[in-house]
Design an enzyme around this catalytic site. Structure first.
Site, short mmCIF file in Angstrom:
data_model
loop_
_atom_site.label_atom_id
_atom_site.label_comp_id
_atom_site.label_asym_id
_atom_site.label_seq_id
_atom_site.Cartn_x
_atom_site.Cartn_y
_atom_site.Cartn_z
N ILE A 181 0.52 -1.39 -0.21
CA ILE A 181 0.78 0.07 -0.35
C ILE A 181 0.73 1.20 -0.05
O ILE A 181 2.71 1.40 0.11
CB ILE A 181 -1.16 0.69 1.06
CG1 ILE A 181 -0.22 0.09 2.51
CG2 ILE A 181 -1.76 -1.22 1.16
CD1 ILE A 181 -1.21 0.82 3.63
N THR B 20 6.27 2.56 -0.39
CA THR B 20 5.51 2.08 -0.02
C THR B 20 5.76 1.24 1.45
O THR B 20 6.30 1.80 1.83
CB THR B 20 6.05 0.86 -0.85
OG1 THR B 20 7.46 0.70 -0.47
CG2 THR B 20 6.08 1.13 -2.38
N SER B 21 5.10 0.15 1.69
CA SER B 21 4.38 -0.60 2.59
C SER B 21 3.67 -2.38 2.85
O SER B 21 3.00 -2.79 1.80
CB SER B 21 3.51 0.13 3.84
OG SER B 21 3.74 -0.21 5.17
N PRO B 22 4.41 -2.83 3.44
CA PRO B 22 4.24 -3.95 3.15
C PRO B 22 2.91 -4.74 4.41
O PRO B 22 2.28 -5.15 4.70
CB PRO B 22 4.80 -4.99 3.32
CG PRO B 22 6.06 -4.53 4.73
CD PRO B 22 5.51 -2.76 4.51
N ASP C 22 5.50 2.62 8.78
CA ASP C 22 6.95 1.59 9.81
C ASP C 22 7.38 1.78 10.46
O ASP C 22 7.88 0.32 11.56
CB ASP C 22 6.96 0.85 7.92
CG ASP C 22 5.84 0.46 6.72
OD1 ASP C 22 4.96 0.49 7.24
OD2 ASP C 22 6.96 0.99 5.48
#
Length: 721
Positions: A191, A289-291, A404
């Site tokens: 995301i 971005t981020s997981p 994060d």
């Protein structure tokens, strides 16, 4: 709708022109086989000290490693022209947080010495997976060394040694083969963690794309002459932050997990690191971005906003950053489960492409490399006006962190004022540069300067002023090796600009395919668009060369496109390389003094044994041993533990410390006596054969006189039902 760039990428078709040749690979003759390329793939262990060393990525003093979850590895791919084997490129994908000038220099020196006519400073790319759970202290500049208490020589040496070994193995495996290329969509793999900054980009530009994050995984497949897959190199943008800041077990995060999962699927009986199939999961335009795909939520017990989504524009909870945390898809279980899921989703995307007939890659091998000094670099924008980049500086929102890894004190993202007056940061600011010069303040505007690292040179440079500019070409594929973390839109603009140049200058036709790989070679932090820079969230505040950073890269990379043309053998003029800082490096870490087993004990003795009752799948079994400091021997290409199975009266190792089902945890129990314990754990996987098992612990003790002695310990036997 999809971006036109991606439509063009998806639509390309080209036929491989196979050439019958008899070439020389190193000193070994390759018999005449129909193939346009010579391909080599290799893997090497780069795991540094897994205890008593700060981890790299979150820059948290408290995140000091206490053991091992997954070993870090470098994977290498070599592509050479079969008609002219000395014309080749080397792509290294390392399980490290970012590339580094000093590390790359050492790797290039080692390889160019061993293979003087083949590998050099121009054709070797050092790319990182950008994971945040690896061993720190290896970067050459001072700023990233601060939380590691300076330079960690053992970490750097392990990365260099293992990476050189990976390239050597790739070199030794060179054989004729073919390449093919394709892409697929992974909707649930990432995301955008700074959506308010992304929305600052022009609406008409955003309308070209379906998502506010790149969702496509691109894959370059490596086949032998019989069409059998030897491995692949894939590109997908997702931060290596599945494992949270409170994790202290060295690991390789979701990219390393994806590689493990795929390689284990292909060669299930091979110990990790001993596989011949090499699966590459490379980072792309990772910046925003981020997981943590469930989003960011407030973790504020007792407050009315507890459990609610974080505030949108600044990612805060009650106007504070500390409690705003991103949640991965396995949040209700653990961050390790989230890590597995994000890794599996990338592996599944690669599996989809590897199961398809992909368009073949054909055409020239070429590369270009130059150094570029970004301090006050003037250049011309597309509209004809003049722009300038700046000496490095970090903005206030840099201290605010991200969802994060949230910051602390009174800093928040998206604050482009300099109002926070936290005493700690005021002291830090004064230690760096008391007052940035006006020319720097004006150049960095609208960023308020927190750390003026470009003017900080004591005891040596805090940030790089000069970066590596590099592109590798393999047929119609061009890899932009980037020295920073480009945001989603910055990456889209960069790819589109270079692809347009490649076509307009006749270097490659309409099938030109461009990917971004980074952060690579030099770590120069972030690259946001000018619109995102104005918002000054974390990514904008960490765009260290000012608001025109992206345009400067587009200008320079675009000017070098012609060097990728067929038949070109020249390299461009270059700014001077960054100075070698290795002689100036300081370290405040103490070495291992000695190890003690304790009265009446020997190293490797079992202090807490396994249970006598049978275990079943899903359960965890553990044993605690009288230990010694694992810094005494990193056991590169080896292991600190095995899980052994009794088969026909003989013990066979079936798991190592490179399997995600095992953990190695070390605890110092007495500094004065030098005693410690090693806790080995195995979570039994579904499908594990019933039988008799045991742990084996491999350690090395250090005497007061400095002698290091290896030892081995075994647990009692246990059964898996």
């Amino acid at each position: 709708m999809r971006a036109s760039l991606n439509i063009a990428h998806r639509g390309f078709l080209c036929l491989t022109a196979f050439l019958a040749s008899s070439s020389v690979v190193g000193n070994a003759a390759v018999q005449g086989v129909a193939a346009e390329y010579l391909l080599g793939l290799g893997i090497g262990d780069i795991t540094g000290p897994v205890v008593e060393t700060n981890m790299m990525g979150y820059a948290s003093l408290a995140q000091t490693d206490t053991g091992l979850h997954l070993r870090q590895r470098s994977r290498a791919w070599i592509v050479a022209d079969s008609a002219n084997p000395s014309n080749r490129v080397v792509f290294i994908n390392a399980d490290i947080a970012m590339g580094d000038t000093g590390i790359r220099r050492s790797i290039v020196n080692a390889l160019s010495t061993k293979y003087p006519d083949l590998y050099n400073n121009d054709n070797i790319a050092l790319v990182s997976t950008h994971q945040h759970s690896g061993v720190g202290g290896y970067l050459e500049n001072l700023l990233p060394q601060l939380t590691a208490l300076g330079y960690v020589k053992e970490t750097a040496a392990a990365i260099v040694q293992g990476t050189v070994l990976a390239v050597q193995r790739a070199h030794d495996s060179l054989a004729p083969g073919s390449l093919s290329l394709g892409n697929t969509t992974i909707v649930d793999g990432n995301i955008n963690r700074s959506p308010s900054a992304y929305l600052a980009n022009p609406a008409e530009e955003r309308a070209k794309y379906q998502y506010d994050q790149d969702k496509e995984l691109s894959l370059l497949r490596f086949d032998d002459v019989s069409g059998n897959a030897r491995g692949f190199l894939s590109f997908f943008a997702v931060h290596g932050t599945s494992l949270y800041e409170n994790n202290t077990l060295v690991s390789s995060d979701n990219k390393g997990m994806a590689a493990y999962l795929y390689e284990a699927m292909v060669e299930p009986n091979a110990m990790p690191g001993n596989n011949t199939f090499v699966a590459g999961f490379t980072q792309s335009n990772v910046g925003d971005t981020s997981p943590n795909t469930l989003g960011a939520f407030c973790e504020s017990p007792g407050e009315e906003w507890d459990g609610q989504p974080c505030e949108f524009d600044h990612s805060t909870c009650g106007n504070k950053t500390e409690d705003c945390h991103g949640r991965g898809p396995g949040f209700t279980i653990s961050d390790f489960e989230s890590n597995r899921i994000i890794g599996q989703r990338q592996a599944n995307g690669a599996k989809t492409l590897m199961g398809m007939a992909l368009p073949q890659v054909t055409g020239a091998i070429n590369y270009v490399h130059a150094y570029m000094n970004m301090s006050f670099r003037e250049f011309t924008l597309a509209n004809g006006s003049t722009a300038m980049t700046c000496p490095p500086a970090m903005g206030y929102s840099f201290a605010g962190g991200t969802t994060d890894g949230p910051g602390a004190f009174d800093f928040i993202q998206g604050d482009n004022t300099s109002t926070p007056q936290n005493p700690f940061w005021e002291i830090v600011k004064g230690a760096v540069t008391p007052n940035p010069p006006q020319v720097q303040i004006d150049c960095q505007a609208p960023k308020p300067i927190l750390l003026d690292t470009g003017y900080a040179t004591f005891p040596y440079s805090w940030s790089p002023n000069t970066v590596d500019i590099q592109m590798l070409r393999v047929g119609n594929l061009v890899m932009l090796i980037m020295p920073g973390e480009l945001t989603t839109m910055a990456g889209r603009r960069m790819r589109d600009a270079i692809r347009t140049k490649l076509i307009s200058e006749g270097v490659i036709g309409e099938d030109a395919y461009v990917v971004i790989a980074g952060p690579a070679n030099t770590y120069a932090h972030y690259v946001a668009t000018r619109e995102e820079y104005a918002v000054q969230r974390y990514e904008g505040a960490s765009t260290i060369f000012g608001q025109y950073t992206l345009e400067s890269y587009m200008d320079k990379y675009g000017s070098l496109v012609g060097y990728l043309a067929d038949g070109n053998t020249s390299q461009p003029a270059s700014d001077p390389a960054s100075p070698d800082l290795s002689g100036s490096a300081i370290s405040l870490r103490t070495g291992v003094v000695f190890d003690g087993a304790g009265i009446g004990h020997n190293f490797g003795d079992v202090s807490t044994d396994v249970a006598s009752t049978p275990y079943s799948a899903g359960q965890s079994v553990s044993a605690v041993f009288v230990g010694a400091n694992p810094r005494n021997n990193l056991r590169l290409e080896g292991t600190f533990l095995t899980v052994d199975r009794l088969v026909n009266g003989a013990w066979t190792a079936v798991r190592s410390d490179s399997h995600p089902s095992t953990t190695y945890q070390w605890l110092r129990t007495s500094t004065i006596l030098g005693t410690s314990t090693a806790n080995l754990t195995w979570t039994i996987e579904s499908g594990t054969p019933a039988g008799t098992y045991r742990f084996t612990y491999f350690g090395d003790s250090k005497s007061l006189g400095g002698t290091i002695t290896p030892f081995v310990g075994h647990s009692g036997n246990f059964t898996v039902a």
